[in-house]
Design a protein around this motif. Structure first.
Motif, PDB file in Angstrom:
ATOM      1  N   UNK A 199       0.817  -1.223   0.000  1.00 24.85           N
ATOM      2  CA  UNK A 199       0.000   0.000   0.000  1.00 24.85           C
ATOM      3  C   UNK A 199       0.846   1.267   0.000  1.00 24.85           C
ATOM      4  N   UNK A 200       2.092   1.199   0.424  1.00 26.97           N
ATOM      5  CA  UNK A 200       2.976   2.369   0.471  1.00 26.97           C
ATOM      6  C   UNK A 200       3.776   2.557  -0.817  1.00 26.97           C
ATOM      7  N   UNK A 201       3.589   1.683  -1.784  1.00 26.70           N
ATOM      8  CA  UNK A 201       4.330   1.717  -3.051  1.00 26.70           C
ATOM      9  C   UNK A 201       3.514   2.467  -4.104  1.00 26.70           C
ATOM     10  N   UNK A 202       4.032   3.623  -4.549  1.00 23.58           N
ATOM     11  CA  UNK A 202       3.324   4.428  -5.540  1.00 23.58           C
ATOM     12  C   UNK A 202       2.981   3.676  -6.817  1.00 23.58           C
ATOM     13  N   UNK A 203       3.945   3.015  -7.483  1.00 22.28           N
ATOM     14  CA  UNK A 203       3.619   2.265  -8.698  1.00 22.28           C
ATOM     15  C   UNK A 203       2.607   1.141  -8.444  1.00 22.28           C
TER      16      UNK A 203
ATOM     17  N   UNK B 118      -0.134  -8.855  -0.667  1.00 21.69           N
ATOM     18  CA  UNK B 118       0.380  -7.603  -0.138  1.00 21.69           C
ATOM     19  C   UNK B 118       1.472  -7.896   0.886  1.00 21.69           C
ATOM     20  N   UNK B 119       2.550  -7.146   0.797  1.00 17.57           N
ATOM     21  CA  UNK B 119       3.670  -7.320   1.731  1.00 17.57           C
ATOM     22  C   UNK B 119       3.670  -6.223   2.796  1.00 17.57           C
ATOM     23  N   UNK B 120       2.522  -5.656   3.039  1.00 18.68           N
ATOM     24  CA  UNK B 120       2.392  -4.610   4.055  1.00 18.68           C
ATOM     25  C   UNK B 120       2.685  -5.155   5.447  1.00 18.68           C
ATOM     26  N   UNK B 121       3.181  -4.272   6.302  1.00 15.71           N
ATOM     27  CA  UNK B 121       3.329  -4.601   7.715  1.00 15.71           C
ATOM     28  C   UNK B 121       1.933  -4.808   8.297  1.00 15.71           C
ATOM     29  N   UNK B 122       1.823  -5.565   9.389  1.00 16.38           N
ATOM     30  CA  UNK B 122       0.497  -5.829   9.956  1.00 16.38           C
ATOM     31  C   UNK B 122      -0.330  -4.577  10.213  1.00 16.38           C
ATOM     32  N   UNK B 123       0.298  -3.479  10.633  1.00 14.48           N
ATOM     33  CA  UNK B 123      -0.471  -2.254  10.913  1.00 14.48           C
ATOM     34  C   UNK B 123      -0.972  -1.576   9.641  1.00 14.48           C
ATOM     35  N   UNK B 124      -0.423  -1.935   8.473  1.00 12.47           N
ATOM     36  CA  UNK B 124      -0.838  -1.317   7.213  1.00 12.47           C
ATOM     37  C   UNK B 124      -1.842  -2.150   6.424  1.00 12.47           C
ATOM     38  N   UNK B 125      -2.176  -3.332   6.915  1.00  7.22           N
ATOM     39  CA  UNK B 125      -3.074  -4.214   6.172  1.00  7.22           C
ATOM     40  C   UNK B 125      -4.441  -3.566   5.971  1.00  7.22           C
ATOM     41  N   UNK B 126      -4.921  -2.812   6.954  1.00  7.16           N
ATOM     42  CA  UNK B 126      -6.213  -2.127   6.800  1.00  7.16           C
ATOM     43  C   UNK B 126      -6.154  -1.137   5.641  1.00  7.16           C
ATOM     44  N   UNK B 127      -5.030  -0.447   5.497  1.00  5.52           N
ATOM     45  CA  UNK B 127      -4.873   0.491   4.384  1.00  5.52           C
ATOM     46  C   UNK B 127      -4.868  -0.254   3.054  1.00  5.52           C
TER      47      UNK B 127
ATOM     48  N   UNK C  37      11.775  -6.521  -5.294  1.00  4.50           N
ATOM     49  CA  UNK C  37      11.228  -5.245  -5.762  1.00  4.50           C
ATOM     50  C   UNK C  37       9.717  -5.406  -5.882  1.00  4.50           C
ATOM     51  N   UNK C  38       9.018  -4.296  -5.730  1.00  2.00           N
ATOM     52  CA  UNK C  38       7.565  -4.341  -5.926  1.00  2.00           C
ATOM     53  C   UNK C  38       7.142  -3.160  -6.782  1.00  2.00           C
ATOM     54  N   UNK C  39       6.106  -3.299  -7.560  1.00  2.69           N
ATOM     55  CA  UNK C  39       5.364  -4.531  -7.759  1.00  2.69           C
ATOM     56  C   UNK C  39       6.185  -5.552  -8.553  1.00  2.69           C
ATOM     57  N   UNK C  40       5.936  -6.811  -8.274  1.00  5.77           N
ATOM     58  CA  UNK C  40       6.518  -7.922  -9.015  1.00  5.77           C
ATOM     59  C   UNK C  40       5.382  -8.849  -9.402  1.00  5.77           C
TER      60      UNK C  40
END
Length: 124
Positions: free
Chosen positions: A7-11, A36-45, A78-81
């Motif tokens: 979710x924090x990756x612009x592309x 998604x490789x978000x941290x647990x606190x970012x999963x809601x985002x 790298x993401x997105x992959x």
């Protein structure tokens, strides 16, 4: 087709509407999975971004996925992959790092990549 993003990756965020469109255009017998490789606190985002962009495809959270996915994710640098697999779980063609480019939309570029891999599988 497996797409890894955050979710924090612009592309990654910019391709979500295209992935939503792609999901509705997939050829028969082609599956799509998002991780998604978000941290647990970012999963809601991440979940909110999927909803905002009309993404109805399945999305796994890397934090709660099985060891198989964690082993796979260990290879992603790298993401997105995006990686393509056959029915037996074998990789088909090379990995796509970043958002695919080509003449037309991102969803069309992915469709072309899918067709290329289907042709490889069919010996064309």
């Amino acid at each position: 087709m497996v797409n890894v993003w955050a979710s924090w990756c612009g592309p990654c965020k910019s391709e979500l509407p295209e992935l939503a469109e792609l999901y509705g255009k997939l050829p028969e017998n082609v599956g799509f999975l998002s991780i998604t490789v978000d941290d647990p606190q970012d999963v809601k985002e991440a979940k909110a971004l999927l909803e905002e962009n009309g993404c109805t495809f399945p999305c796994l959270d890397s934090q709660t996925s099985t060891g198989l996915f964690k082993n796979f994710l260990g290879k992603v640098n790298a993401i997105p992959t995006t990686v393509f697999f056959d029915r037996s779980g074998n990789e088909v063609g090379g990995w796509i790092l970043g958002v695919p480019q080509g003449g037309g939309s991102v969803s069309d570029a992915y469709l072309q990549q899918i067709q290329n891999r289907l042709d490889q599988l069919n010996g064309k």
